[in-house]
Design a protein around this motif. Structure first.
Motif, PDB file in Angstrom:
ATOM      1  N   TRP A 144       0.854  -1.191   0.000  1.00  0.00           N
ATOM      2  CA  TRP A 144       0.000   0.000   0.000  1.00  0.00           C
ATOM      3  C   TRP A 144       0.896   1.251   0.000  1.00  0.00           C
ATOM      4  N   GLU A 179      -3.804   0.493  -2.927  1.00  0.00           N
ATOM      5  CA  GLU A 179      -4.533   1.233  -1.911  1.00  0.00           C
ATOM      6  C   GLU A 179      -3.648   2.352  -1.366  1.00  0.00           C
ATOM      7  N   ILE A 209      -8.841   6.046   3.592  1.00  0.00           N
ATOM      8  CA  ILE A 209      -8.292   5.150   2.580  1.00  0.00           C
ATOM      9  C   ILE A 209      -8.855   5.514   1.209  1.00  0.00           C
ATOM     10  N   ARG A 211      -9.249   3.598  -2.278  1.00  0.00           N
ATOM     11  CA  ARG A 211      -9.130   2.254  -2.839  1.00  0.00           C
ATOM     12  C   ARG A 211      -8.947   2.320  -4.360  1.00  0.00           C
TER      13      ARG A 211
END
Length: 213
Positions: A144, A179, A209, A211
């Protein structure tokens, strides 16, 4: 975009009078009317921002400031700029240590925003540092990315500079189809990030977050 400025006649240089006459001609006004207008206490100049007249007036009058005419430049950097120490001290004085951490990690080679998906972006206005921000690998999951080290100097806030940096960094990060997370605090920041597509999350050490689609 067209903007009007009201200037005292005693301070208006001759080239400004010339441009007011030229503008009057373009509007098919009577030159005699414009001459009488120029004898009034205040003169209204209407000009295009890219005409160079605003810059000339600012140069001649020194302290005369025209809000919104300075272009914000956001670019990727691979070295910390010469002005960074003063920039860092300003952040420290506000109680924000992210730039001191950035500088320390940079000097030690711990993090120089060089891995895939990472980027460090700098915003300047008239070659003066206005803000900074970037992405690094997420320390919880290296697959990520994490938005980090965002800071805008007080003198440049409320001008959309933070958004420009965030958009620049985010566009770079989205190309890696990973992400993207961040941690923030405070109502303004918590309201800001969702406007760029981030959603609140309960993940540890993370508040929002983005996505990958």
């Amino acid at each position: 975009m067209v903007v009007s400025y009201s200037l005292s006649v005693v301070n208006v240089p001759s080239f400004a009078r010339f441009h007011s006459l030229a503008f009057a001609a373009s509007q098919k006004q009577d030159f005699r009317d414009t001459s009488r207008m120029s004898l009034k206490r205040h003169l209204t100049l209407t000009c295009y921002l890219n005409s160079g007249l605003v810059r000339a007036i600012r140069h001649k009058m020194g302290s005369f400031m025209v809000g919104g005419t300075n272009a914000v430049v956001v670019r990727q950097i691979v070295e910390l700029p010469d002005q960074f120490e003063r920039f860092r001290l300003e952040a420290d004085a506000e109680g924000f240590e992210m730039l001191s951490v950035l500088q320390d990690e940079w000097r030690k080679g711990i993090n120089r925003f060089e891995r895939p998906g990472e980027i460090l972006a700098l915003a300047t206005v008239d070659d003066e540092i206005a803000g900074i921000g970037g992405t690094t690998q997420d320390f919880m999951d290296s697959s990520w990315l994490r938005m980090r080290r965002f800071y805008v100097r007080p003198a440049f806030r409320r001008r959309g500079i933070g958004r420009k940096i965030a958009v620049f960094v985010l566009e770079h990060a989205k190309a890696f189809n990973r992400e993207i997370v961040l941690y923030t605090a405070g109502p303004e920041a918590e309201a800001f990030w969702p406007t760029l597509g981030f959603a609140p999350t309960e993940r540890e050490n993370t508040t929002h977050i983005f996505r990958a689609k």
